[in-house]
Write a protein that holds these residues in place. Structure first.
Motif, short mmCIF file in Angstrom:
data_model
loop_
_atom_site.label_atom_id
_atom_site.label_comp_id
_atom_site.label_asym_id
_atom_site.label_seq_id
_atom_site.Cartn_x
_atom_site.Cartn_y
_atom_site.Cartn_z
N GLU A 2 0.76 -1.36 0.07
CA GLU A 2 -0.42 -0.32 -0.15
C GLU A 2 0.96 0.95 -0.16
O GLU A 2 1.82 1.33 0.54
N ILE A 3 0.67 1.76 -0.41
CA ILE A 3 1.56 3.42 -0.79
C ILE A 3 0.96 3.70 0.26
O ILE A 3 -0.51 4.26 0.59
N ILE A 4 1.47 5.40 0.80
CA ILE A 4 1.01 6.24 1.26
C ILE A 4 1.42 7.71 0.47
O ILE A 4 2.35 7.88 0.80
N PRO A 5 0.14 7.95 -0.25
CA PRO A 5 0.33 9.24 -1.17
C PRO A 5 1.44 10.38 -0.63
O PRO A 5 1.07 10.77 0.70
N GLY A 6 2.34 11.17 -0.71
CA GLY A 6 2.64 12.00 -0.58
C GLY A 6 4.02 11.64 0.03
O GLY A 6 5.21 12.42 0.60
N ILE A 7 3.95 10.38 0.89
CA ILE A 7 5.08 10.13 1.61
C ILE A 7 5.68 8.77 1.77
O ILE A 7 6.91 8.60 1.69
N GLY A 8 4.98 8.00 1.11
CA GLY A 8 5.87 6.74 0.32
C GLY A 8 4.67 5.30 0.85
O GLY A 8 4.05 5.01 0.44
N VAL A 9 5.96 4.85 1.48
CA VAL A 9 5.41 3.53 1.40
C VAL A 9 6.00 2.95 3.20
O VAL A 9 6.85 4.20 3.54
N GLU A 10 5.49 1.95 3.67
CA GLU A 10 6.13 1.95 5.04
C GLU A 10 7.31 1.31 5.04
O GLU A 10 7.75 2.48 6.43
N GLN A 11 8.13 0.93 4.18
CA GLN A 11 9.56 0.51 3.90
C GLN A 11 10.42 1.91 4.16
O GLN A 11 11.79 1.85 4.26
N ALA A 12 9.15 2.61 3.34
CA ALA A 12 10.96 4.28 3.26
C ALA A 12 9.80 5.44 2.88
O ALA A 12 8.92 5.23 2.11
N ARG A 13 10.31 6.00 3.47
CA ARG A 13 9.34 7.32 3.69
C ARG A 13 10.24 8.46 2.79
O ARG A 13 11.29 8.77 3.66
N VAL A 70 0.61 -3.11 -6.39
CA VAL A 70 0.66 -1.72 -5.45
C VAL A 70 -0.69 -1.38 -5.65
O VAL A 70 -1.37 -1.69 -6.54
N PHE A 71 -1.66 -0.59 -4.26
CA PHE A 71 -2.30 -0.87 -4.28
C PHE A 71 -2.64 0.78 -3.74
O PHE A 71 -1.46 1.15 -2.74
N PHE A 72 -3.66 1.58 -3.91
CA PHE A 72 -3.78 2.56 -2.86
C PHE A 72 -5.85 2.99 -2.91
O PHE A 72 -5.82 3.02 -3.67
N ASP A 73 -6.22 3.10 -1.58
CA ASP A 73 -7.32 3.30 -2.05
C ASP A 73 -8.50 1.89 -2.38
O ASP A 73 -9.63 2.40 -2.77
N GLN A 76 -5.50 -1.10 -6.82
CA GLN A 76 -4.95 -2.11 -7.80
C GLN A 76 -4.04 -1.44 -8.82
O GLN A 76 -5.11 -0.58 -9.70
N LEU A 77 -2.94 -0.37 -8.39
CA LEU A 77 -2.44 0.16 -8.99
C LEU A 77 -1.08 0.20 -10.43
O LEU A 77 -0.99 0.22 -11.98
N THR A 78 -1.21 -1.69 -10.50
CA THR A 78 0.37 -2.12 -10.91
C THR A 78 -0.61 -3.28 -11.74
O THR A 78 -1.00 -4.13 -10.85
N PHE A 79 0.18 -3.72 -13.05
CA PHE A 79 0.16 -4.44 -13.54
C PHE A 79 -1.43 -4.87 -13.92
O PHE A 79 -2.11 -6.29 -13.59
N ARG A 80 -1.80 -3.66 -14.45
CA ARG A 80 -3.03 -3.40 -14.85
C ARG A 80 -3.02 -2.67 -16.03
O ARG A 80 -2.22 -1.82 -15.91
N GLU A 136 2.79 -0.26 -15.05
CA GLU A 136 4.39 -1.31 -15.25
C GLU A 136 5.00 -0.37 -13.28
O GLU A 136 5.57 -1.37 -12.59
N GLY A 137 4.17 1.01 -12.96
CA GLY A 137 5.11 1.52 -11.46
C GLY A 137 4.42 2.07 -11.38
O GLY A 137 3.92 3.45 -11.55
N VAL A 138 5.10 2.64 -9.79
CA VAL A 138 4.14 3.74 -9.23
C VAL A 138 5.42 4.31 -8.53
O VAL A 138 6.30 3.94 -7.98
N SER A 139 5.56 6.58 -8.39
CA SER A 139 6.21 6.68 -7.35
C SER A 139 5.65 7.79 -6.85
O SER A 139 4.45 8.21 -7.18
N VAL A 140 6.35 7.91 -5.87
CA VAL A 140 5.32 8.17 -3.89
C VAL A 140 6.22 9.61 -4.04
O VAL A 140 7.88 9.80 -3.86
#
Length: 149
Positions: A2-13, A70-73, A76-80, A136-140
């Motif tokens: 799950e992404i955190i918009p404007g912040i990153g992901v749990e592993q990297a902010r 990758v998901f948000f809200d 599914q954001l990727t591989f679609r 193919e990808g998401v940038s946050v």
């Protein structure tokens, strides 16, 4: 993931020191100490760092073939198909602007395609001339990062 918009992901902010990220997920497999580093996570992370070694941008690639995406809200954001991702996000009220490789969302992320996957990867009934882009990808990061404001 799950992404955190404007912040990153749990592993990297955004703004977090490289040392904290690497204590959590390990050393990068490519680019140690460099401006961009690639980490062996699932899905894979590419993190851009500022000159003072703080997270500037978090990029997450598609897993594909049944891997974690990758998901948000709830979307599914990727591989679609990219247009389906954008339609689902727009239906939830998320505003965006188009870019040369995808869409930049005001909430603080972008979805994109580099053209390395094709419609047949998602739709077995597609023909070889099907031009639908695969997300193919998401940038946050902050929206301003993407639009240069």
């Amino acid at each position: 993931m799950e992404i955190i918009p404007g912040i990153g992901v749990e592993q990297a902010r955004i703004g977090e020191p490289r040392s904290d990220v690497e204590a959590r997920i390990g050393a990068p497999v490519h680019g140690p100490g460099g401006r961009k580093a690639v980490y062996d996570t699932t899905p894979g992370l590419v993190i851009a760092y500022t000159p003072d070694d703080r997270v500037e941008l978090v990029e997450i690639g598609y897993a594909g073939d049944g891997g974690e995406e990758v998901f948000f809200d709830g979307v599914q954001l990727t591989f679609r198909f990219l247009e389906e991702v954008v339609a689902d996000l727009e239906a939830k009220g998320h505003e965006y602007t188009p870019s040369d490789i995808g869409y930049d969302f005001r909430a603080g992320f972008a979805v994109w395609s580099m053209g390395s996957r094709w419609a047949l990867d998602l739709d077995p009934n597609a023909d070889e001339d099907d031009e639908r882009a695969v997300s193919e990808g998401v940038s946050v990061g902050p929206y301003e990062y993407f639009v240069g404001a």
